[in-house]
Design a protein around this motif. Structure first.
Motif, PDB file in Angstrom:
ATOM      1  N   VAL A 142       3.638  -1.078   3.919  1.00  0.00           N
ATOM      2  CA  VAL A 142       3.038   0.214   3.613  1.00  0.00           C
ATOM      3  C   VAL A 142       4.153   1.202   3.327  1.00  0.00           C
ATOM      4  CG1 VAL A 142       1.554   2.083   4.424  1.00  0.00           C
ATOM      5  CG2 VAL A 142       1.074  -0.278   5.107  1.00  0.00           C
ATOM      6  N   ALA A 158       0.850  -1.193   0.000  1.00  0.00           N
ATOM      7  CA  ALA A 158       0.000   0.000   0.000  1.00  0.00           C
ATOM      8  C   ALA A 158       0.880   1.236   0.000  1.00  0.00           C
ATOM      9  CB  ALA A 158      -0.910  -0.006   1.222  1.00  0.00           C
ATOM     10  N   GLU A 201      -6.589   4.557  -5.294  1.00  0.00           N
ATOM     11  CA  GLU A 201      -7.712   4.932  -4.431  1.00  0.00           C
ATOM     12  C   GLU A 201      -9.035   4.347  -4.927  1.00  0.00           C
ATOM     13  OE1 GLU A 201      -7.928   9.067  -3.293  1.00  0.00           O
ATOM     14  OE2 GLU A 201      -5.800   9.272  -3.726  1.00  0.00           O
ATOM     15  N   VAL A 246       0.754   5.297   0.941  1.00  0.00           N
ATOM     16  CA  VAL A 246       0.001   6.406   1.525  1.00  0.00           C
ATOM     17  C   VAL A 246       0.853   7.668   1.480  1.00  0.00           C
ATOM     18  CG1 VAL A 246      -1.403   4.959   3.051  1.00  0.00           C
ATOM     19  CG2 VAL A 246       0.771   5.881   3.878  1.00  0.00           C
ATOM     20  N   LYS A 303       1.498   9.882  -5.748  1.00  0.00           N
ATOM     21  CA  LYS A 303       1.105   8.466  -5.655  1.00  0.00           C
ATOM     22  C   LYS A 303       0.576   7.966  -6.997  1.00  0.00           C
ATOM     23  CE  LYS A 303      -1.861   9.360  -2.372  1.00  0.00           C
ATOM     24  NZ  LYS A 303      -1.710  10.826  -2.256  1.00  0.00           N
ATOM     25  N   GLU A 335      -7.135   1.062   6.092  1.00  0.00           N
ATOM     26  CA  GLU A 335      -7.231   0.231   4.890  1.00  0.00           C
ATOM     27  C   GLU A 335      -5.850  -0.282   4.479  1.00  0.00           C
ATOM     28  OE1 GLU A 335     -10.064   1.299   1.625  1.00  0.00           O
ATOM     29  OE2 GLU A 335      -8.203   1.818   0.594  1.00  0.00           O
ATOM     30  N   ALA A 336      -4.868   0.629   4.500  1.00  0.00           N
ATOM     31  CA  ALA A 336      -3.507   0.268   4.104  1.00  0.00           C
ATOM     32  C   ALA A 336      -2.971  -0.841   4.999  1.00  0.00           C
ATOM     33  CB  ALA A 336      -2.605   1.501   4.164  1.00  0.00           C
ATOM     34  N   ALA A 350      -2.314  -4.571   3.480  1.00  0.00           N
ATOM     35  CA  ALA A 350      -0.981  -4.723   2.911  1.00  0.00           C
ATOM     36  C   ALA A 350      -0.015  -5.495   3.806  1.00  0.00           C
ATOM     37  CB  ALA A 350      -0.399  -3.354   2.591  1.00  0.00           C
ATOM     38  N   THR A 381      -3.893   4.592  -1.294  1.00  0.00           N
ATOM     39  CA  THR A 381      -5.062   4.880  -0.466  1.00  0.00           C
ATOM     40  C   THR A 381      -4.803   6.068   0.457  1.00  0.00           C
ATOM     41  OG1 THR A 381      -6.565   4.000   1.203  1.00  0.00           O
ATOM     42  CG2 THR A 381      -4.322   3.152   1.219  1.00  0.00           C
ATOM     43  N   ASN A 383     -12.776  -4.142   1.292  1.00  0.00           N
ATOM     44  CA  ASN A 383     -11.458  -4.486   1.788  1.00  0.00           C
ATOM     45  C   ASN A 383     -11.352  -5.990   2.045  1.00  0.00           C
ATOM     46  OD1 ASN A 383     -10.539  -1.907   1.645  1.00  0.00           O
ATOM     47  ND2 ASN A 383     -10.717  -1.461   3.823  1.00  0.00           N
TER      48      ASN A 383
END
Ligand code: ATP
Ligand code: MG
Lengths: 273, 292
Positions: A222, A54, A177, A56, A63, A214-215, A219, A209, A191
């Motif tokens: 990250v 992931a 995203e 962020v 990103k 969520e990440a 994942a 994301t 998810n």
């Protein structure tokens, strides 16, 4: 549900390093009439086959630019990008891409939007249709196959985009995203779904994301990026079990540690968020 | 797995939503025609009202009959010589439709070339603009000199009139495509031809149809302008003759038939739009039922 795993693994490659994605000292500068923007600088990454990574970072830190580099839609101003050990020179078709907006064709129904992938690739019709049915059932779109995008909710549109990206069983899935437009509950469901799909297919996933939870839930690693010009601030290893129940994961100490660390990093590097 | 069971629940409730959407959008040509009929009764009513006012004004003798003939007199003129009017209407229709068709082919093709080649676009645009701004009535005599007295100069003027809105709308439509759609197409390994056929061209269709509607009415004007400059048949000729003879009933009949021709062509294009772009037309009717 049987989701084949045959085409998803392509471990050996030209250089023999074994990584699915390699990014070496990449910088991206955009030249516009008014000013030059350095979107990315000094980014190096290695993503192993089957990893779920992931990304962020603050808005505008590059990103989306990073995903476009990996897919070959954008070329780096300097540095190198390799996919399966090959230099990325132009758009790659051995990926599945989910854009920040669903990007559906408004004149096609949900089913035919998903089928676009098959048509463009010249996949056998019967096989493609069967695969679409499978994906529609898997993502809970049953009953809405013949609805047009303007008749679907934002979440359903994103699920159609997800089906379309998965249709050809890509070895690498790039997601920008994908769940940004969803309500919290649907997002959690998606998810859980995505995590399950990833485990079943062994696809290498790069997910951008804005949600730290969520990440960390999804994942194995990250990547936290600094604001513009974007670069990798830190890579967080998520030490959670492979089998992740949503509720249990949320209350796991490791989850708290990882999200806390990411929040600190983003807080330390951003002023706006 | 609480979350997963909710998804299953969603699946179970889904078919209900699907039937709702099915009643809202009964597919097929029949439904398209129905929608079309629903949307056309209002203008038809207005037309009837105008006819009624015209009839009342003349029946009450508010104007001299040689200035404004009554609807009855006008209709009588047509019924007295149906062959005469049918022939001239046919000529103008032929010129208009042929001109319109040529304008569509040439217009769409040039638009495609212009979208794919910026060099061509830059060199063609000034020329197009020039062809558009020059008054057609002023160059029409030139076409008579070049092409003679037959139908071809009228068709050429009709093409010239209809061409511009078609090119502009198609170019705008093809350029309005979301760049991410093109990137998506690239990640699917699609070539330029596939991207054009499946993404660029369908995306341009709503714009193209808007241009076609303007162009349809322009084509009628073009044909009649061509006839005004030099002709021995067609509605333009009928109107000019009637004008010379101070024969207002024939003049009115010619004018009305000419307008009807334009309206019919417009309606045909609109009908095609309903059939070709069901998703687009449906959104239009949907917006009528919402408050926006
Ligand atoms: N085509 C482009 N031309 C010029 N500048 C661009 C272009 N694409 C991106 N940029 C710039 O590069 C920077 C990074 O953009 P990018 O879209 O990668 O950000 P992001 O991290 O995805 O942001 P968000 O989270 O808001 O989606 C931004 O400052 C943006 O203005
Ligand atoms: Mg972005």
């Amino acid at each position: 549900m049987t989701v084949g795993n045959t085409t998803t693994q392509r471990s050996a490659d030209a250089t023999g390093t074994g990584a699915t994605v390699e990014i070496d000292e990449v910088a991206v500068r955009f030249r516009t009439k008014k000013k030059d923007v350095t979107a990315l600088r000094d980014v190096s990454l290695r993503i192993e086959p089957g990893e779920f990574v992931a990304i962020v970072g603050a808005s505008g830190c590059g990103k989306s630019t990073l995903l476009k580099l990996v897919s070959g839609l954008l070329r780096p101003s300097s540095g190198q990008v390799r996919l399966h050990g090959e230099d990325v020179r132009g758009p790659r078709r051995d990926i599945g891409y989910i854009f920040q907006r669903a990007a559906l064709l408004e004149w096609r129904t949900a089913r035919r939007n998903i089928l676009l992938q098959a048509e463009m690739r010249g996949m056998p019709k019967a096989q493609a249709r069967q695969r679409v049915d499978e994906l529609i059932a898997m993502t809970g779109l049953t009953g809405f196959e013949d609805a047009y995008p303007n008749e679907l909710s934002g979440g359903m549109q994103q699920r159609v985009a997800l089906c379309r990206a998965l249709l050809h069983r890509p070895p690498v899935l790039l997601m920008d995203e994908p769940f940004g437009a969803l309500d919290a509950l649907t997002r959690e469901q998606m998810n859980v779904e995505l995590r399950r799909i990833w485990r079943e297919t062994g696809t290498t996933v790069l997910l951008v994301t804005h949600s730290i939870a969520e990440a960390v839930y999804l994942a194995n690693r990250v990547i936290v990026m600094t604001p513009r010009p974007g670069t990798v601030a830190e890579v967080i290893d998520v030490d959670l079990p492979v089998e992740r129940d949503y509720g249990q994961t949320m209350s796991a100490p490791e989850f708290a540690r990882a999200t806390g660390r990411i929040r600190d990093l983003l807080g330390a590097t951003t002023t706006a968020e | 797995m609480a979350a997963q069971s909710t998804i299953e629940q969603r699946e179970r409730t889904a078919p209900a939503g699907a039937t709702a959407s099915a009643t809202r959008r009964p597919g097929g040509a029949g439904a398209g025609l129905l929608r079309f009929a629903r949307n056309t009764w209002r203008p038809a009513a207005v037309l009837v009202a105008i006819l009624l006012v015209w009839w009342m004004v003349t029946a009450a003798d508010l104007v001299k009959p040689y200035l404004v003939p009554s609807p009855g007199t006008t209709l009588d003129v047509v019924l007295a010589q149906p062959g005469y009017f049918a022939h001239h209407t046919w000529i103008t229709t032929y010129e208009t439709v042929l001109g319109f068709a040529i304008a569509i082919v040439v217009g769409v093709l040039s638009a495609v070339v212009m979208v794919y080649s910026p060099t061509v676009e830059k060199s063609l645009y000034p020329l197009l603009l020039f062809a558009q701004v020059i008054p057609k009535i002023a160059i029409a005599p030139l076409f008579i000199v070049w092409l003679g007295f037959g139908l071809s100069p009228k068709v050429v003027v009709a093409v010239l009139m209809a061409f511009f809105p078609i090119v502009i709308s198609t170019v705008t439509g093809m350029k309005s495509i979301d760049p991410e759609m093109l990137q998506l197409s690239a990640t699917m390994g699609a070539g330029p031809a596939q991207t054009f056929r499946k993404i660029r061209f369908p995306a341009a269709l709503p714009h193209l149809f808007a241009g076609l509607k303007v162009a349809a009415t322009m084509a009628v004007t073009g044909a009649v302008v061509g006839e005004f400059v030099g002709a021995n048949e067609g509605l333009g000729y009928v109107i000019l003759q009637a004008n010379g003879n101070l024969d207002t009933p024939t003049l009115f009949a010619g004018l009305i038939i000419m307008s009807l021709l334009g309206v019919v062509l417009f309606v045909v294009v609109e009908l095609l739009e309903y059939l070709v772009l069901p998703w687009h037309a449906s959104r239009r009717t949907d917006s009528a039922t919402t408050t926006l």
